[in-house]
Design an enzyme around this catalytic site. Structure first.
Site, mmCIF file in Angstrom:
data_model
loop_
_atom_site.group_PDB
_atom_site.id
_atom_site.type_symbol
_atom_site.label_atom_id
_atom_site.label_comp_id
_atom_site.label_asym_id
_atom_site.label_seq_id
_atom_site.Cartn_x
_atom_site.Cartn_y
_atom_site.Cartn_z
ATOM 1 N N GLU A 104 0.847 -1.198 0.000
ATOM 2 C CA GLU A 104 0.000 0.000 0.000
ATOM 3 C C GLU A 104 0.878 1.241 0.000
ATOM 4 O OE1 GLU A 104 -2.650 0.039 3.411
ATOM 5 O OE2 GLU A 104 -3.108 -2.086 3.149
ATOM 6 N N ARG A 134 -0.088 10.594 3.204
ATOM 7 C CA ARG A 134 -0.233 11.563 4.302
ATOM 8 C C ARG A 134 1.020 11.546 5.169
ATOM 9 N NH1 ARG A 134 -2.659 6.732 6.306
ATOM 10 N NH2 ARG A 134 -1.325 5.993 7.980
HETATM 11 C C1 MV4 Z 1 -0.446 -9.309 4.327
HETATM 12 C C2 MV4 Z 1 0.077 -10.270 5.242
HETATM 13 C C3 MV4 Z 1 0.538 -11.456 4.733
HETATM 14 N N1 MV4 Z 1 0.478 -11.704 3.404
HETATM 15 N N2 MV4 Z 1 -0.473 -9.603 3.014
HETATM 16 C C4 MV4 Z 1 -2.115 -6.174 7.527
HETATM 17 C C5 MV4 Z 1 -2.204 -4.701 7.412
HETATM 18 C C6 MV4 Z 1 -2.221 -4.423 5.955
HETATM 19 N N3 MV4 Z 1 -1.627 -3.140 5.658
HETATM 20 C C7 MV4 Z 1 -1.479 -5.561 5.367
HETATM 21 N N4 MV4 Z 1 -1.462 -6.613 6.347
HETATM 22 C C8 MV4 Z 1 -0.939 -7.822 6.042
HETATM 23 N N5 MV4 Z 1 -0.912 -8.132 4.725
HETATM 24 C C9 MV4 Z 1 -0.028 -10.771 2.583
HETATM 25 N N6 MV4 Z 1 -0.087 -11.035 1.278
HETATM 26 C C10 MV4 Z 1 0.094 -9.932 6.605
HETATM 27 C C11 MV4 Z 1 -0.433 -8.717 7.013
HETATM 28 C C12 MV4 Z 1 -0.386 -8.467 8.428
HETATM 29 C C13 MV4 Z 1 0.363 -7.412 8.951
HETATM 30 C C14 MV4 Z 1 1.072 -6.537 8.134
HETATM 31 C C15 MV4 Z 1 1.791 -5.515 8.666
HETATM 32 C C16 MV4 Z 1 1.823 -5.330 10.035
HETATM 33 C C17 MV4 Z 1 1.132 -6.159 10.863
HETATM 34 C C18 MV4 Z 1 0.391 -7.212 10.338
HETATM 35 C C19 MV4 Z 1 -0.306 -8.058 11.196
HETATM 36 C C20 MV4 Z 1 -1.032 -9.066 10.666
HETATM 37 C C21 MV4 Z 1 -1.088 -9.276 9.279
#
Ligand code: MV4
Length: 451
Positions: free
Chosen positions: A291, A295
């Site tokens: 993403e 901001r």
């Molecule tokens: C993911 C992931 C694992 N695989 N995408 C959670 C917040 C969002 N911005 C993206 N997130 C995640 N995306 C894929 N393909 C695991 C997470 C995720 C996570 C990411 C960043 C910080 C904390 C997290 C906690 C749980 C899951």
């Protein structure tokens, strides 16, 4: 550095971030206008601003999200520009458009860039086109089960279902096999429509133990782009960041260079104007874009501490049409910085704990910065985010930073309400954290094991 910026800026926010923006304006000789709800009449951001306007009752939708009231406040106070801060209206492209249509400058990116990055499917597509690696997934959104199953077979299980209008982890679902995908897809689509007003979902390969690493970028919209390095934001619980640090303990110098160069080149190609952050997942030596935030972020101070660059001042200059004050070759990173988010919450249950601050003493000394709108006798209102202070520590090395952090946490006094300071004290003495040995799931387990 006398420069023709703005004479008066309206700050469409509250709390510590409103104060942070006020400070940058004050240093630049810019007058500030605070807006506030009736619950915030005695707030620090109102006390420090040159002028203030009450914009509505306590609920945010009637005050800090009330576009008509904010534009009226800008008109009657004669402001030139509006800084949205973070949260609230900061990533609302319609608000940015309305601000400009009413003759004010929006201190932030163009509405088109805000809108592009607001749709996570479009953002990933743009990142891919700009040469940034993305998580393997469905190209675009999936509307029916047949398309989802075909995409999932190519991607490989486990699959993560995400909402195109989501972000920040809300509404994600893990499918371990095809039957789970069939069961969860309609639920995810319904929830996405309900939560975000858009039922569009997409699929990604689920990474099991990633780190969350983001890159801070500044673009002046006239060809100047710099990267200010990365922040490791892996220490989160329930998708709320708890502690951030820079540089990341996970990256070696080559990986750091590759990541920041990649991010800066993409943002330059986009013609991006303003401060922005590209979020990546990092696992097994690979980065995957997920993403982009258009901001200022809560954790921006750690980047300021190691770079010496005032990110809010640069936002103001960029919005006024000036070029960046720095070229990449001028940017030097020095030492290590950590931010602890201190919330008015029970440190074990995380239940919010608003109320009166009966005693307040902030730590100080070399390498210690506190961004907070608290004061002795302040009443933390129950209506808003529970973040009440950020303790930001700088040290020449990570070891020095950690020593200083433990000392500063011991010095911090916030009485009368419960805060997450005790959680940070435990964290700062825990071997895995001290060794930098954590992924995005580590803190959730750490917190559970102690409750
Ligand atoms: C993911 C992931 C694992 N695989 N995408 C959670 C917040 C969002 N911005 C993206 N997130 C995640 N995306 C894929 N393909 C695991 C997470 C995720 C996570 C990411 C960043 C910080 C904390 C997290 C906690 C749980 C899951």
């Amino acid at each position: 550095m006398k420069l023709d910026v703005f004479e008066k800026v309206l700050i469409a926010n509250r709390g510590e971030i409103a104060l942070r923006i006020h400070r940058a304006c004050r240093e630049m000789g810019i007058q500030t206008v605070a807006v506030h709800s009736t619950a915030d009449a005695n707030a620090m951001h109102v006390r420090l601003a040159d002028e203030s306007v009450c914009i509505g009752p306590p609920p945010a939708r009637d005050s800090y999200l009330n576009v008509a009231a904010i534009l009226s406040a800008a008109t009657i106070s004669g402001a030139d520009a509006i800084h949205p801060g973070l949260g609230f209206l900061a990533e609302n492209a319609d608000f940015a458009t309305a601000v400009e249509e009413h003759g004010f400058t929006f201190i932030g990116p163009s509405p088109d860039h805000i809108r592009l990055m607001g749709n996570k499917v479009a953002a990933k597509e743009a990142a891919h086109r700009l040469g940034i690696p993305i998580v393997p997934g469905s190209r675009g959104s999936v509307s029916d089960l047949a398309a989802a199953e075909t995409a999932a077979r190519l991607i490989g299980y486990p699959i993560l279902i995400k909402a195109a209008a989501g972000g920040g982890g809300r509404g994600m679902k893990i499918a371990r096999d095809a039957p789970e995908l069939a069961q969860l897809l309609p639920i995810a689509q319904n929830e996405a429509a309900l939560f975000f007003g858009c039922g569009e979902v997409y699929l990604e390969r689920h990474l099991e133990r990633p780190r969350h690493i983001e890159v801070q970028i500044l673009g002046d919209g006239r060809g100047g782009v710099i990267n200010l390095g990365e922040r490791d934001c892996s220490l989160q619980r329930a998708h709320q960041k708890v502690l951030e640090e820079t540089p990341s303990t996970a990256l070696n110098p080559d990986e750091r260079k590759r990541l920041s160069a990649l991010a800066a080149a993409a943002v330059e190609e986009l013609g991006y104007k303003g401060a922005g952050t590209l979020e990546f997942l990092y696992q097994d030596g690979e980065f995957y874009f997920i993403e982009m935030n258009t901001r200022l972020q809560v954790e921006h101070p750690i980047t300021e501490m190691i770079s010496g660059i005032d990110i809010v001042r640069e936002q103001l200059r960029i919005a006024a049409g000036a070029a960046l004050s720095y070229r990449q070759a001028d940017v030097r990173f020095c030492g290590h910085a950590i931010e602890c988010r201190i919330n008015a919450e029970n440190p074990v249950t995380f239940l919010p704990c608003p109320g009166r601050v009966t005693d307040y003493h902030a730590p100080g000394g070399l390498g210690v910065r506190v961004d907070s709108a608290l004061y002795h006798g302040y009443e933390v209102p129950p209506y808003y985010d529970s973040l009440i202070a950020k303790l930001i520590i700088h040290g020449g090395s990570r070891d020095e930073c950690l020593m200083r952090l433990r000392r500063a946490l011991d010095e911090f006094v916030i009485d009368g309400i419960e805060t997450t300071i005790p959680l940070h004290q435990r964290l700062a003495t825990t071997p895995e954290f001290i060794d930098g040995d954590y992924d995005v799931h580590w803190l959730g387990r750490f917190v559970k094991s102690r409750s």
